[in-house]
Write an enzyme that holds these catalytic residues in place. Sequence first.
Site, PDB file in Angstrom:
ATOM      1  N   ASP A  67      -8.777 -10.088  -0.164  1.00 51.38           N
ATOM      2  CA  ASP A  67      -8.219  -8.795  -0.573  1.00 51.38           C
ATOM      3  C   ASP A  67      -7.884  -8.857  -2.056  1.00 51.38           C
ATOM      4  O   ASP A  67      -6.716  -8.834  -2.446  1.00 51.38           O
ATOM      5  CB  ASP A  67      -6.975  -8.480   0.267  1.00 51.38           C
ATOM      6  N   TYR A  69      -5.438 -13.869  -1.652  1.00 55.39           N
ATOM      7  CA  TYR A  69      -4.737 -12.735  -2.259  1.00 55.39           C
ATOM      8  C   TYR A  69      -3.870 -12.085  -1.161  1.00 55.39           C
ATOM      9  O   TYR A  69      -3.910 -10.884  -0.945  1.00 55.39           O
ATOM     10  CB  TYR A  69      -5.705 -11.717  -2.856  1.00 55.39           C
ATOM     11  N   CYS A 122     -10.820  -2.491  -3.144  1.00 54.50           N
ATOM     12  CA  CYS A 122     -10.297  -1.243  -3.698  1.00 54.50           C
ATOM     13  C   CYS A 122     -11.170  -0.715  -4.826  1.00 54.50           C
ATOM     14  O   CYS A 122     -10.845   0.317  -5.416  1.00 54.50           O
ATOM     15  CB  CYS A 122      -8.859  -1.427  -4.183  1.00 54.50           C
ATOM     16  N   GLN A 142       0.830  -1.198   0.000  1.00 56.31           N
ATOM     17  CA  GLN A 142       0.000   0.000   0.000  1.00 56.31           C
ATOM     18  C   GLN A 142       0.871   1.257   0.000  1.00 56.31           C
ATOM     19  O   GLN A 142       1.860   1.339   0.737  1.00 56.31           O
ATOM     20  CB  GLN A 142      -0.919   0.011   1.223  1.00 56.31           C
TER      21      GLN A 142
END
Length: 402
Positions: A327, A262, A354, A233
């Site tokens: 994720d 993931y 996301c 990130q």
Amino acid sequence: MSGTRRPPRGRRPRPKVAKGESYVGRRFEVEVGPVAHGGHFVARVQIEAGTSRESSRVVFVRHALPGEHVVVEITEGTAGDRFWRGDAVSVVSAAAERVVPPCPYAGPGLCGGCDFQHVALPAQRELKATVLREQLVRLGGLSAEDPLLADLVVEAVPGDVDGLRWRTRQRYVAAPGGGRGMRKYRSHEVIPVADCLIASPDAREPAPGTIVERVAVGGVEHTFEVAADGFWQVHPGAPEALVSAVLEALSPSPGDSALDLYAGVGLFSAYLADRVGPFGQVVTVEGDRTASALAASNVPSAEAIAGDVSTVLADLGERPFDLVVLDPPREGARRAVVEAVVARTPRKVAYVACDPAALARDVAIFAEHGYRLRSLRAFDLFPMTHHVEAVALLTKAASDLL
């Protein structure tokens, strides 16, 4: 955090076949409507006399705000297209939330990296919350009156200064005549950029080798070896915020079994392993083999499996898990993975998203199998852009109180 995900970037257009007369470069005065997913705002332009839908087009407008009157210049669109794209090149009547962009490279025809520099930071977060709500209603099947949506706010996280100087990794391209630059929105054209204001002063460009990242959550610090050109990130406050939200959602207990899908280099797995203890179990699955190998090193108590998530889940058979972390990359987990997860009847699933649309589509698939959205938090990990990160908790009705 998947090793295959990358920081958000403007997508370049696919080659299109012209469908009649081009309207690129033409200008129209419009009233701007609501925000749309992707950093645009919806407007409609009248292209000929009349009131029929055939005599007008929807335009997705950048650099605008709801309720404004602007002059929009068409950047993509022909007579046969269902919708066009455009830029607000001048503002006739401005919204109260409009501000002067802090970056001189932000605006129509300039760098495509930021969508919302013209918007006050609190309003940026409300726009992101609006998009997340709308996608969960339209694609996820939730009610607009659901308290989870009504009470949703996009939370700021520590590590930026008024939405600037947060990006710890930054990729530039060579600018014409030397120097560095950034691409225009949906274009290969490069804009020279002397200083990107969302980049941290010590931002790194991706490079070979590995680096060490340190994360502290609840007084517990872990170190993670990460490929310098792999995924991590880019907002410094992101790892702590996301791990805290996932742990809050799952409430792992000693002896639990947890599946981290993931998993990247094992960020969530490290903290799950702490909570489930020596009699629990953590399994990580990651498609990027380098990231999976690093996860095995970063979280030695976990079982790290490298491979396509859907394929690995099929190979695991009916092996049950109490808790699951998802994720996925921007396109979401999709049906095969969601159905393989629910087949294991986990007590709780924490979904780190996301992309609001992908989250909403997967929430709808979970609902088909009796798993409902029970909590939702959203984080402003990408200020000045339209991107937003969310952590959703899904459970079956019978497990609400577990």
